[in-house]
Design an enzyme around this catalytic site. Structure first.
Site, PDB file in Angstrom:
ATOM      1  N   LEU A  25     -13.453  -3.638  24.273  1.00 13.00           N
ATOM      2  CA  LEU A  25     -15.110  -3.395  24.615  1.00 13.00           C
ATOM      3  C   LEU A  25     -15.820  -3.443  23.321  1.00 13.00           C
ATOM      4  O   LEU A  25     -16.822  -3.981  23.276  1.00 13.00           O
ATOM      5  CB  LEU A  25     -15.328  -2.121  25.195  1.00 13.00           C
ATOM      6  CG  LEU A  25     -14.864  -1.832  26.499  1.00 13.00           C
ATOM      7  CD1 LEU A  25     -14.915  -0.262  27.015  1.00 13.00           C
ATOM      8  CD2 LEU A  25     -15.807  -2.724  27.573  1.00 13.00           C
ATOM      9  N   GLY A  26     -15.043  -3.335  22.059  1.00 14.30           N
ATOM     10  CA  GLY A  26     -15.837  -3.200  20.886  1.00 14.30           C
ATOM     11  C   GLY A  26     -14.859  -2.657  20.103  1.00 14.30           C
ATOM     12  O   GLY A  26     -13.616  -2.332  19.959  1.00 14.30           O
ATOM     13  N   GLY A  85     -14.678   0.599  17.214  1.00 15.65           N
ATOM     14  CA  GLY A  85     -15.438   1.738  16.925  1.00 15.65           C
ATOM     15  C   GLY A  85     -14.932   2.232  15.288  1.00 15.65           C
ATOM     16  O   GLY A  85     -14.402   1.364  14.673  1.00 15.65           O
ATOM     17  N   GLY A  86     -15.682   3.038  14.813  1.00 14.40           N
ATOM     18  CA  GLY A  86     -15.310   3.524  13.438  1.00 14.40           C
ATOM     19  C   GLY A  86     -13.704   3.500  12.837  1.00 14.40           C
ATOM     20  O   GLY A  86     -13.362   3.167  11.969  1.00 14.40           O
ATOM     21  N   PHE A  87     -12.885   4.080  14.105  1.00 12.70           N
ATOM     22  CA  PHE A  87     -11.445   3.816  13.472  1.00 12.70           C
ATOM     23  C   PHE A  87     -10.679   3.246  14.546  1.00 12.70           C
ATOM     24  O   PHE A  87      -9.497   3.584  14.463  1.00 12.70           O
ATOM     25  CB  PHE A  87     -11.173   5.622  13.304  1.00 12.70           C
ATOM     26  CG  PHE A  87     -11.291   6.489  14.577  1.00 12.70           C
ATOM     27  CD1 PHE A  87     -10.416   6.478  15.511  1.00 12.70           C
ATOM     28  CD2 PHE A  87     -12.163   7.214  14.389  1.00 12.70           C
ATOM     29  CE1 PHE A  87     -10.323   7.225  16.496  1.00 12.70           C
ATOM     30  CE2 PHE A  87     -12.349   8.412  15.611  1.00 12.70           C
ATOM     31  CZ  PHE A  87     -11.330   8.027  16.499  1.00 12.70           C
ATOM     32  N   GLY A  88     -11.084   2.250  15.007  1.00 10.54           N
ATOM     33  CA  GLY A  88      -9.967   1.453  15.928  1.00 10.54           C
ATOM     34  C   GLY A  88     -10.880   0.838  16.983  1.00 10.54           C
ATOM     35  O   GLY A  88     -12.050   1.160  17.315  1.00 10.54           O
ATOM     36  N   VAL A  98     -11.979  -0.264  21.054  1.00 11.34           N
ATOM     37  CA  VAL A  98     -11.981   0.531  22.347  1.00 11.34           C
ATOM     38  C   VAL A  98     -11.932  -0.566  23.427  1.00 11.34           C
ATOM     39  O   VAL A  98     -12.439  -1.495  23.412  1.00 11.34           O
ATOM     40  CB  VAL A  98     -13.283   0.983  22.490  1.00 11.34           C
ATOM     41  CG1 VAL A  98     -13.559   1.776  23.748  1.00 11.34           C
ATOM     42  CG2 VAL A  98     -13.692   1.954  21.321  1.00 11.34           C
ATOM     43  N   LYS A 102      -9.701   4.542  23.464  1.00  6.94           N
ATOM     44  CA  LYS A 102     -10.238   4.437  22.086  1.00  6.94           C
ATOM     45  C   LYS A 102      -8.834   4.491  21.224  1.00  6.94           C
ATOM     46  O   LYS A 102      -8.068   5.611  21.404  1.00  6.94           O
ATOM     47  CB  LYS A 102     -11.006   5.641  21.638  1.00  6.94           C
ATOM     48  CG  LYS A 102     -11.783   5.576  20.460  1.00  6.94           C
ATOM     49  CD  LYS A 102     -13.053   6.634  20.489  1.00  6.94           C
ATOM     50  CE  LYS A 102     -13.300   7.023  19.164  1.00  6.94           C
ATOM     51  NZ  LYS A 102     -14.394   8.012  19.197  1.00  6.94           N
ATOM     52  N   ASP A 142     -23.189  13.186  13.637  1.00  4.51           N
ATOM     53  CA  ASP A 142     -23.588  11.694  13.693  1.00  4.51           C
ATOM     54  C   ASP A 142     -24.322  11.166  15.154  1.00  4.51           C
ATOM     55  O   ASP A 142     -23.664  10.295  15.717  1.00  4.51           O
ATOM     56  CB  ASP A 142     -22.303  10.778  13.366  1.00  4.51           C
ATOM     57  CG  ASP A 142     -22.381   9.633  12.927  1.00  4.51           C
ATOM     58  OD1 ASP A 142     -23.229   9.228  12.622  1.00  4.51           O
ATOM     59  OD2 ASP A 142     -21.234   8.764  13.262  1.00  4.51           O
TER      60      ASP A 142
END
Ligand code: NAG
Ligand code: NAG
Ligand code: NAG
Length: 827
Positions: free
Chosen positions: A516-517, A519-522, A524, A538, A635
């Site tokens: 799907l995309g 994220g900040g740490f990996g 998804v 995630k 955040d």
């Protein structure tokens, strides 16, 4: 000069001839900031600038016993040396003397040998004085006030506000910083940060003669490789390039903020700000800390993507030079053309967006040409490999052209600029074909989508009708937060554990189609469990050390939370090195996917947007107040608000959230994490976070939902303008409805919008104490009630609105009776 001696004499003599003596001698007892020719500064004595900000004197660095003459901050107890005179020639004992000889500042040792002098050679003037200024600059000037020499022209490892880094061709000077050899030795170390004027000027961080990091060229607003410079409300950055000089400098909008740029002994260029309350330096920004900021990490014709693994990606039309290394994640060999250029037959250009511009060593600029002329010019010249706008202000102007190979490119997710890379015409044809196919698919999808949407819209509308009825009921009964499901109090924090095989099967073995995309740490992934439930997985990247802490944080927190406006976690999976979080799948992606997109924005009308605003407010309120824990999210932003099937907002990403204990109201952190544009000033500057910093981020988000643009986007071509300031200006002029996303205006009740904008401005006020709590926000949004008048928001420092004026200028639908926040909370 012997200060103490004079003072003691003055003290003694005062009793015998009080009037006479105190008049003439007493002034010498206050610290002096100037050396005149007959005076000396011995080891142990100091010069103090007039405003007592800086001190010049003798010191020994670290655990060395050598003595050096330097300048440091006066009121910072942990001595921070910003300039050193005799870097290479230390004194071995404390017999050194600083004085003025033949109009030159010199440092003499016990045998009167010169260890250091300001001006090389004796360009003797009869009378000159040296003064330590409040900026930290030691200035030698003659009796007519002409400057003969200044320490700001000879930096050591630190750039202070007002100091220039760069060249002045008139006086033939190149100002650059070099690191200390070690904390015990201020001699020239191997790192330097220096302007490179070859090709197009850019700043380079060197290790010896090897490039370590590159700022990229100035693009009219910032250095191409420093997207953070957009965050422009604290520092006033300037870059000047003309026939006489080329330099970079900065100062601070708020002169009482203490900040410096330093090249430390390990070659890290750091911007630090002093936190008075905490008595320490706060690391604000540093390079090169992540992989993509290392020079030429991905070699030629490849872009480095900071949040992606592997981070190197060949540009369109290029392939890895040595595929084996490339797939082993060593990208330094770079990429080569798949098809050779055919200059005579005509090549084309491929547009790469959000780029850090490549090394400009072989680039040139034409400030007059337009982008079209730039393309033509580049096309004609067979050795031109790429072009781009030279100045991104006002939609872009001027022309930069590259010759030779393109090296050290990065691709940012946000920020950066467009660059057009030359490729063979055939590469573009294949792209066009692909585009045609994509176009067809898109059209079919759109038609199908429209039918589906009309159908859903109908259902939604009916539902909405029903719900509005029940909302009226709730109001009449005075229940405001009925949606809070306090399941968490009964359910333990245990999370269902998933087997790795189950997750792998659900996500088609983590196939790229299911991704799907990022994220900040990996990455998804989307998945489907055996029972048909759709999930989002995630997956923590193995090489992300920081992520693992955030992962634990998120598990601990989110398992305890249950609210219809928070994303629901289904379980987790930790097996060997694999760490995964499993959420319910959100079909409608995230808020930013809608509101910032030119075509999708119309899918969210005002009613839905208002519901989303209310939903987020309730979700944050739950975090702050109604869950058993007090949680600061830290955040909040559009991309962390997901939308479920019914377009209800779901707050996600608790990786940075913090739990506060019973009476705790604020905390501070060494590591300021979060997203520029959403960070409150006290958090960005001092690392202080509290419920009010979340309120600030909520305010920004609210204004973004109304306006449809990011806080950080470019408003009316003015780099200092942001959404907050724009909203504040419109509000003051009584034109706040102009803030509304234009296509939406006709369809929405103006009083409701006016109220939302007012709440937004209350949330982004400069002073955290002035900002309302989330409870007041929910209250003010949901009821037709009197509201306080917002004060000047944060980051409006440069345009001084008089707050008295503003209340009289306010007119029309924006003004609402004034009451104070405390009144409101007392109800
Ligand atoms: C400037 O900074 C100081 C110290 O951080 C702060 O106390 C003061 O309120 C600030 N002034 C303005 C105008 O922001
Ligand atoms: C330079 O700064 C980094 C990051 O703060 C630190 O780890 C390193 O030890 C510093 N190096 C020196 C020589 O002080
Ligand atoms: C072609 O481009 C190269 C590299 O930018 C430049 O050095 C050269 O002068 C250009 N030639 C002409 C004829 O403009």
């Amino acid at each position: 000069m012997r200060n103490e001696a004079f003072c003691i004499m003055a003290f003694l003599l005062r009793f015998s001839h009080p009037l006479l003596i105190s008049f003439f001698l007493f002034p010498f007892c206050t610290p002096i900031d100037t050396i005149i020719p007959t005076q000396t500064i011995d080891d142990g004595e100091t010069l103090v600038s007039a405003g007592e900000k800086f001190v010049l004197g003798f010191f020994s660095p670290g655990n060395s016993r050598n003595r050096y003459v330097g300048i440091w901050y006066n009121h910072i107890r942990e001595r921070t040396v910003v300039w050193v005179a005799n870097r290479e020639n230390p004194l071995t004992n404390s017999s050194g003397v600083l004085t003025i000889v033949n109009g030159n500042i010199v440092l003499l040792d016990a045998s009167r040998r010169t260890l250091w002098s300001a001006i090389n050679g004796t360009d003797a003037t009869n009378y000159s004085t040296a003064r330590l200024r409040d900026s930290g600059n030691l200035v030698l000037s003659d009796n007519e006030g002409r400057i003969l020499w200044e320490s700001f022209d000879h930096p050591t490892d630190t750039v202070l506000p007002g100091m220039k880094v760069g060249v002045d061709r008139r006086i033939g000077i190149d100002r650059y910083v070099t690191s200390w050899k070690s904390p015990n030795d201020p001699a020239h170390g191997e790192f330097s940060f220096r302007l490179d004027s070859r090709g197009l000027p850019q700043f380079i961080l060197w290790k010896g003669s090897e490039r370590v990091w590159r700022s990229g060229p100035w693009n009219g607003q910032r250095f191409s490789g420093v997207p953070e410079m957009n965050l422009n409300f604290i520092f006033n950055f300037r870059y000047v390039a003309n026939e006489y000089e080329t330099y970079y400098t900065f100062d601070l909008y708020n002169a009482s903020v203490i900040s410096r740029l330093v090249l430390n002994g390990s070659g890290e260029l750091q911007r630090l700000t002093w936190l008075d309350g905490n008595h320490r330096w706060n690391l604000f920004w540093a390079v090169p800390v992540e992989r993509c900021s290392q020079y030429a990490q991905c070699g030629t014709y490849a872009g480095c993507k900071p949040n992606q693994a592997p981070s190197c990606e060949c540009l369109h039309g290029f392939e890895p030079r040595s595929p084996q290394d490339w797939y082993l994640r060593d990208g330094s060999d770079g990429c080569v053309r798949r098809r050779p250029l055919e200059c005579e037959k005509g090549d084309g250009f491929f547009k790469l967006a959000h780029a850090k511009l490549p090394d400009t060593l072989h680039a040139r600029v034409d400030t007059r040409a337009s982008l079209k002329e730039c393309e033509d010019e580049c096309l004609k010249n067979c050795s031109c490999t790429a072009y781009s706008s030279a100045d991104i202000n006002g939609g872009g102007s001027g022309c930069m052209m590259w010759g030779g190979d393109l090296i050290d490119l990065a691709v940012y997710s946000d920020g950066g600029q467009d660059i057009y890379v030359r490729v063979a015409a055939s590469e573009l044809d294949s792209k066009r074909l692909l585009n045609k196919k994509k176009m067809m698919i898109l059209i079919i999808t759109l038609i199908l989508g429209a039918i589906l949407f009309a159908f859903c819209g109908c259902c939604l509308w009916r539902r909405q009708k029903k719900r509005e009825g029940s909302r009226e009921n709730e109001r009449n009964h005075g229940i405001l937060y009925n949606e809070i499901e306090l399941e968490a109090t009964t359910k333990g924090p245990e999370l269902p554990l998933f087997d790795l095989h189950v997750v792998a099967a659900a996500t088609n073995n983590f196939s790229s189609e299911n991704k799907l995309g990022e994220g900040g740490f990996g990455p998804v992934y989307k998945g489907k469990l055996m029972n048909g439930e759709e999930i989002a997985v995630k997956r923590l990247s193995k090489n992300s050390g920081q992520g693992s802490e955030e992962f634990r944080n998120e598990i601990l927190l989110i398992a305890k939370l249950q609210h219809r406006n928070l994303v629901r976690i289904v379980g987790c999976c930790t097996q060997g090195e694999e760490k995964m979080l499993i959420y319910e799948y959100m079909r409608n992606k995230s808020l930013d996917w809608f509101i910032f997109d030119e075509t999708r924005r119309v899918l969210l009308d005002w009613r839905q947007r208002f519901n989303i605003i209310m939903g987020i407010a309730r979700g944050v309120l739950y975090l702050h107040q109604d869950s058993r824990l007090r949680i600061i999210h830290r955040d909040l932003k559009a991309s962390n608000v997901l939308l479920d099937n019914e377009m209800n907002p779901r707050i996600s990403d608790f990786g940075m959230a913090r739990i506060f204990g019973g009476n705790q109201t604020q905390a501070n952190t060494n590591r300021v994490v979060g997203t520029y544009g959403y960070m409150s000033p006290e958090y960005a500057m001092d690392g202080l976070f509290s419920v009010k910093s979340d309120v600030f981020s909520f305010g920004v988000l609210l204004l973004e939902i109304i306006n449809g643009k990011r806080n950080t986007s470019n408003f009316s071509g003015d780099p200092s303008q942001n959404l907050i300031r724009y909203a504040w200006e419109l509000w003051n002029e009584g034109r706040c409805l102009e803030l509304v996303d234009s296509w939406m205006v006709s369809s929405c009740p103006t009083n409701e919008i006016g109220r939302c904008i007012q709440v937004g401005l209350l949330c982004v006020q400069e002073n955290a104490r002035d900002r309302p709590t989330m409870a007041s926000v929910v209250f003010m949004l949901g009821m037709d009630t009197a509201m306080p008048t917002p004060k000047q928001p944060a980051f409006c420092v440069r345009k001084n609105f008089n707050s008295k004026d503003s209340s009289t200028r306010r007119t029309g639908s924006c003004s609402i009776n004034e009451v104070s926040i405390t009144d409101l909370q007392a109800r």
